[in-house]
Scaffold this motif. Structure first.
Motif, PDB file in Angstrom:
ATOM      1  N   LEU A 119       6.179 -25.138   9.185  1.00  0.00           N
ATOM      2  CA  LEU A 119       6.821 -24.056   8.430  1.00  0.00           C
ATOM      3  C   LEU A 119       7.039 -24.425   6.964  1.00  0.00           C
ATOM      4  O   LEU A 119       7.163 -23.545   6.119  1.00  0.00           O
TER       5      LEU A 119
ATOM      6  N   PRO B 297       3.230 -24.041   2.549  1.00  0.00           N
ATOM      7  CA  PRO B 297       3.251 -22.658   2.084  1.00  0.00           C
ATOM      8  C   PRO B 297       2.016 -21.821   2.462  1.00  0.00           C
ATOM      9  O   PRO B 297       1.877 -20.703   1.993  1.00  0.00           O
ATOM     10  N   GLU B 298       1.136 -22.340   3.273  1.00  0.00           N
ATOM     11  CA  GLU B 298      -0.043 -21.570   3.689  1.00  0.00           C
ATOM     12  C   GLU B 298       0.343 -20.596   4.806  1.00  0.00           C
ATOM     13  O   GLU B 298       1.120 -20.955   5.702  1.00  0.00           O
ATOM     14  N   PRO B 299      -0.183 -19.387   4.793  1.00  0.00           N
ATOM     15  CA  PRO B 299       0.155 -18.419   5.845  1.00  0.00           C
ATOM     16  C   PRO B 299      -0.258 -18.882   7.246  1.00  0.00           C
ATOM     17  O   PRO B 299       0.460 -18.643   8.207  1.00  0.00           O
ATOM     18  N   VAL B 300      -1.402 -19.549   7.341  1.00  0.00           N
ATOM     19  CA  VAL B 300      -1.881 -19.978   8.661  1.00  0.00           C
ATOM     20  C   VAL B 300      -0.933 -21.014   9.260  1.00  0.00           C
ATOM     21  O   VAL B 300      -0.594 -20.942  10.447  1.00  0.00           O
ATOM     22  N   THR B 301      -0.505 -21.982   8.460  1.00  0.00           N
ATOM     23  CA  THR B 301       0.390 -23.004   8.995  1.00  0.00           C
ATOM     24  C   THR B 301       1.760 -22.423   9.323  1.00  0.00           C
ATOM     25  O   THR B 301       2.397 -22.848  10.288  1.00  0.00           O
ATOM     26  N   SER B 302       2.197 -21.453   8.554  1.00  0.00           N
ATOM     27  CA  SER B 302       3.485 -20.814   8.845  1.00  0.00           C
ATOM     28  C   SER B 302       3.428 -20.044  10.163  1.00  0.00           C
ATOM     29  O   SER B 302       4.349 -20.137  10.977  1.00  0.00           O
ATOM     30  N   VAL B 303       2.356 -19.322  10.388  1.00  0.00           N
ATOM     31  CA  VAL B 303       2.203 -18.567  11.641  1.00  0.00           C
ATOM     32  C   VAL B 303       2.097 -19.524  12.814  1.00  0.00           C
ATOM     33  O   VAL B 303       2.732 -19.323  13.859  1.00  0.00           O
TER      34      VAL B 303
END
Length: 70
Positions: free
Chosen positions: A35, A38-44
């Motif tokens: 989390l 700041p990448e969207p893929v890693t956050s998801v």
């Protein structure tokens, strides 16, 4: 003989829960770490892992001590 057999089953249940607890902890820690990127893929992926770990944790809490997971 029945008492020793019941004791063995209790030990096996306790031994089976130890790796499961490690898996739940690892899923939640890795999810929280992901989390922070700041990448969207890693956050998801982080949210999915934390949710999965939390769900397994709740399932483990609600499970009766004598029941086996199948």
């Amino acid at each position: 003989m029945t008492a020793s057999k019941a004791g063995l089953e209790t030990d096996a249940t306790e031994n089976d829960s130890f790796p499961r607890q490690e898996l739940i902890s690892a899923l939640m820690v890795v999810g929280f770490v992901l989390l922070f990127f700041p990448e969207p893929v890693t956050s998801v992926l982080g949210v999915v892992l934390v949710t999965l770990g939390g769900g397994l944790w709740v399932r483990d809490l609600l499970r009766q001590p004598g029941q086996s997971i199948q």
